[in-house]
Design an enzyme around this catalytic site. Structure first.
Site, PDB file in Angstrom:
ATOM      1  N   ASN A 179       0.869  -1.173   0.000  1.00 16.86           N
ATOM      2  CA  ASN A 179       0.000   0.000   0.000  1.00 16.86           C
ATOM      3  C   ASN A 179       0.910   1.229   0.000  1.00 16.86           C
ATOM      4  OD1 ASN A 179       0.724   0.620   2.709  1.00 16.86           O
ATOM      5  ND2 ASN A 179      -0.914  -0.682   3.497  1.00 16.86           N
TER       6      ASN A 179
ATOM      7  N   LYS B  41       0.054  -1.810  32.204  1.00 16.80           N
ATOM      8  CA  LYS B  41      -0.370  -0.415  32.393  1.00 16.80           C
ATOM      9  C   LYS B  41      -1.437  -0.020  31.367  1.00 16.80           C
ATOM     10  CE  LYS B  41       3.580   1.984  34.382  1.00 16.80           C
ATOM     11  NZ  LYS B  41       4.571   3.046  34.117  1.00 16.80           N
TER      12      LYS B  41
ATOM     13  N   TYR C 110      -3.948  -3.057  -4.745  1.00 17.42           N
ATOM     14  CA  TYR C 110      -2.619  -2.702  -4.234  1.00 17.42           C
ATOM     15  C   TYR C 110      -1.726  -2.276  -5.385  1.00 17.42           C
ATOM     16  CZ  TYR C 110      -4.074  -4.579   0.215  1.00 17.42           C
ATOM     17  OH  TYR C 110      -4.745  -4.764   1.385  1.00 17.42           O
TER      18      TYR C 110
ATOM     19  N   LYS D  81     -12.443  -1.510  -3.047  1.00 17.69           N
ATOM     20  CA  LYS D  81     -11.558  -0.502  -2.433  1.00 17.69           C
ATOM     21  C   LYS D  81     -10.168  -0.635  -3.039  1.00 17.69           C
ATOM     22  CE  LYS D  81      -9.958  -0.728   1.910  1.00 17.69           C
ATOM     23  NZ  LYS D  81     -10.197  -0.881   3.346  1.00 17.69           N
TER      24      LYS D  81
ATOM     25  N   LYS E 119      -6.052   1.175  -3.349  1.00 14.95           N
ATOM     26  CA  LYS E 119      -5.066   1.987  -2.650  1.00 14.95           C
ATOM     27  C   LYS E 119      -4.777   3.274  -3.407  1.00 14.95           C
ATOM     28  CE  LYS E 119      -4.712  -0.988   0.579  1.00 14.95           C
ATOM     29  NZ  LYS E 119      -5.304  -0.667   1.889  1.00 14.95           N
TER      30      LYS E 119
ATOM     31  N   GLU F  59      -8.890   1.734  11.767  1.00 17.81           N
ATOM     32  CA  GLU F  59      -8.302   0.388  11.809  1.00 17.81           C
ATOM     33  C   GLU F  59      -7.022   0.336  12.635  1.00 17.81           C
ATOM     34  OE1 GLU F  59      -7.518   0.264   7.406  1.00 17.81           O
ATOM     35  OE2 GLU F  59      -5.633  -0.611   8.057  1.00 17.81           O
TER      36      GLU F  59
ATOM     37  N   HIS G 206     -12.101  -3.276   9.759  1.00 18.50           N
ATOM     38  CA  HIS G 206     -10.950  -3.678   8.939  1.00 18.50           C
ATOM     39  C   HIS G 206     -10.746  -5.185   9.066  1.00 18.50           C
ATOM     40  CE1 HIS G 206      -6.652  -4.848   9.201  1.00 18.50           C
ATOM     41  NE2 HIS G 206      -6.528  -4.148   8.101  1.00 18.50           N
TER      42      HIS G 206
ATOM     43  N   GLU H  38     -15.427  -6.265   5.150  1.00 17.55           N
ATOM     44  CA  GLU H  38     -14.409  -6.210   4.111  1.00 17.55           C
ATOM     45  C   GLU H  38     -14.129  -7.639   3.645  1.00 17.55           C
ATOM     46  OE1 GLU H  38     -10.824  -4.424   5.709  1.00 17.55           O
ATOM     47  OE2 GLU H  38     -10.051  -3.970   3.724  1.00 17.55           O
TER      48      GLU H  38
ATOM     49  N   TYR I   4     -10.854  -9.877   1.523  1.00 15.86           N
ATOM     50  CA  TYR I   4      -9.605  -9.917   0.750  1.00 15.86           C
ATOM     51  C   TYR I   4      -9.685 -11.155  -0.123  1.00 15.86           C
ATOM     52  CZ  TYR I   4      -7.781  -6.896   4.524  1.00 15.86           C
ATOM     53  OH  TYR I   4      -7.594  -5.907   5.436  1.00 15.86           O
TER      54      TYR I   4
HETATM   55 MG    MG Z   1      -7.233   0.587   5.350  1.00 15.92          MG
END
Ligand code: MG
Length: 388
Positions: free
Chosen positions: A19, A100, A155, A181, A183, A264, A321, A340, A342
Site C-alpha cells: 500500500n 499499564k 494494491y 476498495k 489503494k 483500523e 478492517h 471487508e 480480501y
Molecule cells: Mg485501510
C-alpha cells in the site's frame, strides 16, 4: 468444563503487495487454539482465533507475558456464569494483569487472538455459527443471514499496476462483489487519478469505489487529494493521514463533502473515543473501521459500539478492517454496516471459505459451528498441525 491447553503458532501471510506505506511480503499472524476438555465425535472441542491482518504475529507477548498469567489462575475462573461455555471478557482481563493502561500496541492483538478463540469455542460448544452466539449474548436483533461486503485490493504492483488493477477488479466482479476498495497515495497524485478512473469504469459509479491512503498524507497532501477526488463522489476516502492525528481528520472532513473512513489503527475504547470526540466524524455519515482482532477482541469492541451509540453514531457506520471469516461473523452478529473481504490476498487468513455465499454484493457465512475456520482450505492444515 475447562480449557486444558492453549497453543499458539506464527504463520506466514502470503502478501506480495504494497500500500502507500508498507509491503506485506514478510507479514505474519498468530494463530491460537484453546483446547477444551469437551468432546465431539471423539475429538476435543477447540476454539481458534487470530490477530487479524497487518500487525504481525505476537508469539513473544503471548509466550512471555500472557500465557503464563492464564496458567496461574484456577480454570473455573474462565467458565461463564451459565457453566456451559467460557467467559471471553474474563480471559482478556486475566491476560492483561499488571499491564499499564494506554499505549495499546501489539499486546492488543495478542489478547484479541485469545479472546476471539474463546468466542469460537463457545459457538462450537453450542453447535452454532458464531454470529448467532454473538447476537444472543449481546442482545442484537435478528437481521437476516447476509451482510454487504466490499472487495479490498487494488494494491500497487511493481509492473503493469493499472492493468493488473483492472484485471483484479473484474475478477472480483465475476465473483459477485459490487463494491471495491483500492489503494491511493503510493505515488504521485497524477498516477492515482488514472487508477481511480479505471476502477470507476469497472464499478460503474463513484459510490462503488472507496480509496485508502493508509495514513500516508500530511494535511496539505490530504487536502489536495480530497479536492482531486471530490468530483468522483467516491464511497469513502480512508485513512487520509496518520491514524492518531485526529486534528488532521477533523480539518479534512470540514473541507470534504464525501465520506471519510478511519479507525483500523485504533486498538482500544479510549483511542476510539478520542476519534469520536476530536476527529470531526459526522453522525450517520463517516465510517469507523476499528478491528476487534487488533484491539483486544469482541468484549472491547462491544464497549466501543456502546460508546459510538452514546455519541449519536450508528453501528451501521462500522465496517471493521480485516477481510476474513472472523470479522464476517462479528459484523453480522453485532449488526454492523458491512464487512471487508480480501478475495485474493493475505492467504491463508484473508477471504472467505467456499461455503460462504456471495450474491449481488452481500455475503453469508456457512452454518459451520464457530467462525467456520475449518472450512478455510488453506488454513485448515495449519490448525490441525497446531492441535495434533
Ligand atoms: Mg485501510
Amino acid at each position: 468444563m475447562k480449557i486444558v491447553d492453549i497453543r499458539e503458532v506464527t504463520i506466514n501471510l502470503n502478501g506480495g503487495v504494497s500500500n502507500a506505506i508498507i509491503n506485506f511480503h514478510k507479514h505474519t499472524v498468530s494463530l491460537v487454539a484453546l483446547i477444551s476438555d469437551q468432546f465431539s465425535n471423539g475429538k476435543p472441542i477447540v476454539g481458534f482465533g487470530f490477530n487479524s491482518i497487518g500487525r504481525f504475529a505476537q508469539g513473544g507477548i503471548l509466550r512471555e507475558r500472557i500465557l503464563p498469567r492464564l496458567a496461574e489462575i484456577a480454570p473455573e475462573k474462565l467458565v461463564n456464569s451459565s457453566g456451559c461455555g467460557f467467559n471471553p471478557g474474563a480471559l482478556a482481563q486475566i491476560a492483561m494483569k499488571n499491564e499499564k493502561p494506554g499505549g495499546h500496541g501489539d499486546r492488543a492483538g495478542a489478547v484479541a487472538a485469545l479472546e476471539l478463540a474463546a468466542w469460537d469455542l463457545n459457538a462450537k460448544l453450542l453447535g452454532e455459527p458464531a454470529y448467532k452466539t454473538l447476537r444472543r449474548h449481546f442482545d442484537v436483533a435478528e437481521s437476516g443471514v447476509s451482510i454487504p461486503v466490499y472487495a479490498a485490493g487494488g494494491y500497487y504492483y511493481p509492473k503493469d499496476s493499472t492493468k493488473r488493477l483492472n484485471d483484479e477488479l473484474r475478477r472480483y466482479q465475476e465473483l459477485g462483489y459490487r463494491l471495491f476498495k483500492i489503494k491511493v497515495g503510493g505515488g504521485e497524485l497524477r498516477e492515482d487519478i488514472p487508477r481511480i478512473e479505471a476502477a470507476l469504469t469497472i464499478a460503474g459509479c463513484g459510490d462503488k469505489i472507496a480509496v485508502d491512503a493508509n495514513g500516508r498524507f500530511e494535511l496539505q497532501q490530504a487536502l489536495t487529494m480530497a479536492a482531486a477526488i471530490e468530483p468522483y463522489k467516491l464511497r469513502w476516502f480512508e485513512e487520509p493521514g496518520d491514524p492518531l492525528d485526529f486534528d488532521l481528520n477533523r480539518i479534512l472532513i470540514e473541507s470534504y463533502s464525501g465520506c471519510v473512513a478511519t479507525g483500523e489503527n485504533l486498538f482500544s475504547l479510549m483511542d476510539s473515543k478520542n476519534l469520536m470526540r476530536f476527529g470531526g466524524m459526522r453522525l450517520g455519515k463517516d465510517i469507523f473501521q476499528m478491528d476487534p482482532g487488533l484491539g483486544y477482541g469482541v468484549t472491547e469492541y462491544h464497549r466501543i459500539l456502546k460508546a459510538l451509540e452514546e455519541f449519536g453514531f450508528q453501528r451501521k457506520q462500522c465496517y471493521p478492517h480485516g477481510g476474513h471469516l472472523i470479522n464476517l461473523h462479528l459484523a453480522l452478529g453485532l449488526g454492523l454496516g458491512g464487512c471487508e473481504a480480501y478475495p485474493e490476498v493475505f492467504q491463508p487468513i484473508g477471504g472467505y471459505s467456499a461455503q460462504c455465499s456471495l450474491v449481488d454484493g452481500k455475503i453469508s457465512p456457512s452454518d459451520a459451528p464457530g467462525f467456520g475456520l475449518e472450512q478455510k482450505q488453506e488454513l485448515y492444515p495449519l490448525m490441525c498441525e497446531l492441535v495434533n
